[in-house]
Motif scaffolding. Sequence first.
Motif, PDB file in Angstrom:
ATOM      1  N   THR A  93       0.864  -1.171   0.000  1.00 12.06           N
ATOM      2  CA  THR A  93       0.000   0.000   0.000  1.00 12.06           C
ATOM      3  C   THR A  93       0.903   1.224   0.000  1.00 12.06           C
ATOM      4  N   TYR A  94       0.345   2.394  -0.149  1.00 10.30           N
ATOM      5  CA  TYR A  94       1.159   3.603  -0.096  1.00 10.30           C
ATOM      6  C   TYR A  94       0.371   4.726   0.570  1.00 10.30           C
ATOM      7  N   PHE A  95       1.114   5.726   1.008  1.00 11.09           N
ATOM      8  CA  PHE A  95       0.522   6.847   1.722  1.00 11.09           C
ATOM      9  C   PHE A  95       1.170   8.133   1.204  1.00 11.09           C
ATOM     10  N   PRO A  96       0.385   9.176   0.916  1.00 11.71           N
ATOM     11  CA  PRO A  96       0.972  10.445   0.478  1.00 11.71           C
ATOM     12  C   PRO A  96       1.935  10.975   1.534  1.00 11.71           C
ATOM     13  N   HIS A  97       3.094  11.471   1.096  1.00 10.99           N
ATOM     14  CA  HIS A  97       4.097  11.874   2.069  1.00 10.99           C
ATOM     15  C   HIS A  97       5.040  12.925   1.493  1.00 10.99           C
ATOM     16  N   THR A  98       5.668  13.682   2.384  1.00  7.77           N
ATOM     17  CA  THR A  98       6.700  14.652   2.016  1.00  7.77           C
ATOM     18  C   THR A  98       7.884  14.440   2.945  1.00  7.77           C
ATOM     19  N   TRP A  99       9.095  14.453   2.388  1.00  7.10           N
ATOM     20  CA  TRP A  99      10.308  14.231   3.163  1.00  7.10           C
ATOM     21  C   TRP A  99      11.402  15.141   2.619  1.00  7.10           C
ATOM     22  N   LEU A 100      12.609  14.983   3.117  1.00  3.88           N
ATOM     23  CA  LEU A 100      13.733  15.828   2.721  1.00  3.88           C
ATOM     24  C   LEU A 100      14.872  14.982   2.163  1.00  3.88           C
ATOM     25  N   ILE A 101      15.645  15.590   1.272  1.00  2.00           N
ATOM     26  CA  ILE A 101      16.825  14.939   0.707  1.00  2.00           C
ATOM     27  C   ILE A 101      18.040  15.764   1.107  1.00  2.00           C
ATOM     28  N   GLY A 102      19.022  15.101   1.732  1.00  2.37           N
ATOM     29  CA  GLY A 102      20.258  15.779   2.120  1.00  2.37           C
ATOM     30  C   GLY A 102      21.125  16.061   0.912  1.00  2.37           C
ATOM     31  N   PRO A 103      22.118  16.931   1.060  1.00  4.68           N
ATOM     32  CA  PRO A 103      22.999  17.271  -0.061  1.00  4.68           C
ATOM     33  C   PRO A 103      23.769  16.076  -0.617  1.00  4.68           C
ATOM     34  N   GLY A 104      23.937  15.033   0.188  1.00  6.76           N
ATOM     35  CA  GLY A 104      24.614  13.815  -0.268  1.00  6.76           C
ATOM     36  C   GLY A 104      23.654  12.772  -0.814  1.00  6.76           C
ATOM     37  N   GLY A 105      22.347  13.104  -0.861  1.00  6.75           N
ATOM     38  CA  GLY A 105      21.347  12.197  -1.426  1.00  6.75           C
ATOM     39  C   GLY A 105      20.606  11.328  -0.422  1.00  6.75           C
ATOM     40  N   THR A 106      20.916  11.434   0.858  1.00 11.54           N
ATOM     41  CA  THR A 106      20.267  10.621   1.888  1.00 11.54           C
ATOM     42  C   THR A 106      18.899  11.201   2.234  1.00 11.54           C
ATOM     43  N   ILE A 107      17.922  10.342   2.436  1.00 13.15           N
ATOM     44  CA  ILE A 107      16.595  10.788   2.868  1.00 13.15           C
ATOM     45  C   ILE A 107      16.644  11.103   4.355  1.00 13.15           C
ATOM     46  N   ILE A 108      16.162  12.282   4.692  1.00 16.36           N
ATOM     47  CA  ILE A 108      15.983  12.692   6.087  1.00 16.36           C
ATOM     48  C   ILE A 108      14.493  12.977   6.229  1.00 16.36           C
ATOM     49  N   ASP A 109      13.826  12.179   7.027  1.00 16.09           N
ATOM     50  CA  ASP A 109      12.373  12.289   7.162  1.00 16.09           C
ATOM     51  C   ASP A 109      12.044  12.896   8.524  1.00 16.09           C
ATOM     52  N   PRO A 110      11.659  14.180   8.551  1.00 15.59           N
ATOM     53  CA  PRO A 110      11.396  14.835   9.829  1.00 15.59           C
ATOM     54  C   PRO A 110      10.060  14.447  10.454  1.00 15.59           C
ATOM     55  N   TYR A 111       9.180  13.816   9.692  1.00 16.76           N
ATOM     56  CA  TYR A 111       7.842  13.481  10.186  1.00 16.76           C
ATOM     57  C   TYR A 111       7.388  12.177   9.538  1.00 16.76           C
ATOM     58  N   PRO A 112       8.062  11.058   9.863  1.00 13.68           N
ATOM     59  CA  PRO A 112       7.798   9.795   9.164  1.00 13.68           C
ATOM     60  C   PRO A 112       6.414   9.212   9.450  1.00 13.68           C
ATOM     61  N   VAL A 113       5.886   8.539   8.442  1.00 14.29           N
ATOM     62  CA  VAL A 113       4.570   7.900   8.548  1.00 14.29           C
ATOM     63  C   VAL A 113       4.668   6.667   9.440  1.00 14.29           C
ATOM     64  N   GLY A 114       3.794   6.574  10.425  1.00  9.74           N
ATOM     65  CA  GLY A 114       3.703   5.381  11.259  1.00  9.74           C
ATOM     66  C   GLY A 114       4.819   5.206  12.268  1.00  9.74           C
ATOM     67  N   ILE A 115       5.605   6.248  12.500  1.00  4.00           N
ATOM     68  CA  ILE A 115       6.715   6.159  13.440  1.00  4.00           C
ATOM     69  C   ILE A 115       6.583   7.295  14.447  1.00  4.00           C
ATOM     70  N   ILE A 116       6.627   6.980  15.720  1.00  5.22           N
ATOM     71  CA  ILE A 116       6.474   7.986  16.759  1.00  5.22           C
ATOM     72  C   ILE A 116       7.737   8.816  16.923  1.00  5.22           C
ATOM     73  N   SER A 117       8.872   8.173  17.018  1.00  3.73           N
ATOM     74  CA  SER A 117      10.138   8.873  17.223  1.00  3.73           C
ATOM     75  C   SER A 117      10.562   9.517  15.914  1.00  3.73           C
ATOM     76  N   LYS A 118      10.866  10.781  15.952  1.00  2.92           N
ATOM     77  CA  LYS A 118      11.244  11.473  14.738  1.00  2.92           C
ATOM     78  C   LYS A 118      12.333  12.477  15.031  1.00  2.92           C
ATOM     79  N   PRO A 119      13.103  12.900  14.087  1.00  2.00           N
ATOM     80  CA  PRO A 119      13.157  12.523  12.675  1.00  2.00           C
ATOM     81  C   PRO A 119      13.909  11.209  12.474  1.00  2.00           C
ATOM     82  N   VAL A 120      13.924  10.725  11.236  1.00  2.00           N
ATOM     83  CA  VAL A 120      14.675   9.516  10.935  1.00  2.00           C
ATOM     84  C   VAL A 120      15.615   9.767   9.762  1.00  2.00           C
TER      85      VAL A 120
END
Length: 160
Positions: A82-109
């Motif tokens: 399944t999928y869920f609409p989402h917005t996340w961030l990309i670091g300058p080196g290409g790594t995903i930094i997700d400040p508000y992840p779906v289904g995860i209480i502890s943030k960011p990841v």
Amino acid sequence: MNHGALSQIPKIDKEVFKKVLKISGLVNAYETTHEQRPVYRCHSVSRAVAHHVPELKVMDGVVAGVGGFRRRKNKPPLIKATYFPHTWLIGPGGTIIDPYPVGIISKPVLVLSCTCHGPYGKGLYFACPDLEKRWMTPEVLEETKILIEHIGKLLAEHKQ
């Protein structure tokens, strides 16, 4: 903990992630001491964080998940994606930094995208930049503006 995959993340992304952690910590500390706790969406949180950490790029899309599964005897389960609409961030080196992840209480990841971890990290995120038009409602724009100001005040208070 010294996770082996952590060595695969570009140094610049680790440094940027520390900035995101600081912002998240300030916002969480503020919210735990006040009764009125606003509810934010990933779309506004990501944009507000990127405003204060300009090295980051905002990415709109969907995040994949497991919508169900069926067990089978002596075989791996059949998994329904399944999928869920989402917005996340990309670091300058290409790594995903997700400040508000779906289904995860502890943030960011910090989402692993290297070697064997890719399918379980970055492989769950699918960019669909054209979806921004559907999500950027007047409410989300106002929420983003408020959050940008709020983070700015918190950062200024803790600079002293």
